[in-house]
Enzyme design. Sequence first.
Site, PDB file in Angstrom:
ATOM      1  CB  ILE A  59      -0.976  -0.007   1.199  1.00 57.83           C
ATOM      2  CG1 ILE A  59      -1.959  -1.180   1.057  1.00 57.83           C
ATOM      3  CG2 ILE A  59      -1.725   1.324   1.299  1.00 57.83           C
ATOM      4  CD1 ILE A  59      -2.816  -1.457   2.271  1.00 57.83           C
TER       5      ILE A  59
ATOM      6  CD  GLU B   9     -11.936   0.291  13.254  1.00 59.05           C
ATOM      7  OE1 GLU B   9     -12.439  -0.649  12.609  1.00 59.05           O
ATOM      8  OE2 GLU B   9     -10.950   0.919  12.857  1.00 59.05           O
TER       9      GLU B   9
ATOM     10  CG  HIS C  63     -11.887  -0.056   9.008  1.00 61.24           C
ATOM     11  ND1 HIS C  63     -11.385  -0.752  10.083  1.00 61.24           N
ATOM     12  CD2 HIS C  63     -11.152  -0.456   7.935  1.00 61.24           C
ATOM     13  CE1 HIS C  63     -10.398  -1.536   9.675  1.00 61.24           C
ATOM     14  NE2 HIS C  63     -10.237  -1.374   8.376  1.00 61.24           N
TER      15      HIS C  63
ATOM     16  CB  ALA D 141     -10.359  -2.201   2.138  1.00 61.00           C
TER      17      ALA D 141
HETATM   18  C1  MLT Z   1      -7.994  -4.781   5.634  1.00 63.24           C
HETATM   19  O1  MLT Z   1      -7.191  -5.048   6.535  1.00 63.24           O
HETATM   20  O2  MLT Z   1      -8.154  -5.557   4.686  1.00 63.24           O
HETATM   21  C2  MLT Z   1      -8.788  -3.522   5.654  1.00 63.24           C
HETATM   22  O3  MLT Z   1      -8.549  -2.765   6.769  1.00 63.24           O
HETATM   23  C3  MLT Z   1     -10.238  -3.740   5.376  1.00 63.24           C
HETATM   24  C4  MLT Z   1     -11.100  -4.208   6.496  1.00 63.24           C
HETATM   25  O4  MLT Z   1     -10.650  -4.675   7.513  1.00 63.24           O
HETATM   26  O5  MLT Z   1     -12.307  -4.113   6.356  1.00 63.24           O
END
Ligand code: MLT
Length: 313
Positions: A152, A261, A279, A282
């Site tokens: 990333i 969270e 969050h 993604a």
């Molecule tokens: C991940 O680790 O793939 C991202 O943070 C996405 C998520 O956890 O929903």
Amino acid sequence: MRSWSVLITDGLEESGQAILRAACEVEDRKGISAEELAQVIGKYDAIIVRSRTKVTAEVLAQATQLKVIGRAGVGVDNIDLAAASARQITVVNAPQSTTIAVAEHTIAMMIALARNLTQADSSMKNGQWLKSQLMGSELYGKTFGLIGVGNIGTQVALRAAAFGMTVLGYDPYLNDEQIRQRGAEPVTLNDLFAKSDYISVHVPLSPETRNMLDGQAFSAMKRGVRIICTARGGVIDETALLQAIESAQVAGAALDVFAVEPPGLTALVAHPRVIATPHIAAQTAEAQARAAVDIAEEILAALAGKPLRWKVV
Ligand code: MLT
């Protein structure tokens, strides 16, 4: 022959579910509670989670026939890897599926911070016209500090460079040449703190990275720095960040992840110089489709005893 049974607890895009259904019985129990999970886990050969479900040692103690845990995404901090390994349960993830989505969200957060986008939008919705008050700053010519230059971080570096930013990178797992090849100038963490106008975090949550950005770290940063975190809650000490924002040492922060969270309306989330998203870095259709297919294929490979691309333990 009995077919394998797979439990999905945080949803999985249909293309991944279809791959699984061709060889397995699939139960989609999106949103299942921790108590229910512990009660039913004993029936399944495989489980697929995202970040909501906590696969704890207590849950795994009930997982008498579980062979594999699949994480439809990258972070595995919600899975007790030691407990899984002790029970010879394989853990796999889909580490490449969400790279572009998270990199793009990171850049979106940076632009939103630089140009006061969220304040501009909410003031318009309140019938205001705050043109002169919402003075922004350009990214061009600024210094961007990447903590973590993995998949990333590399994509973020490429995009930051396209804005004419100087990109610095700190990553204790890479040598200087590898960091350069990934588009960043290698620096020590202290140098990165001292020189960066924007700092973006791209490391997993681990004992080494927990509270990596604490009060001491914020004090070592350039005054007026802006912080972006799309990695994991817990890497930033949120109390220290709030203090640093209130003292103007940190000019603003954009956070997609939180120690707890959902965090609720905390003082940090509510702060006018903080941009908070739930969050969703993604959370693109493309990334979720990729994650679903990648993890479904990896789960089937694990169940069939075939070679794995992304074995975590
Ligand atoms: C991940 O680790 O793939 C991202 O943070 C996405 C998520 O956890 O929903």
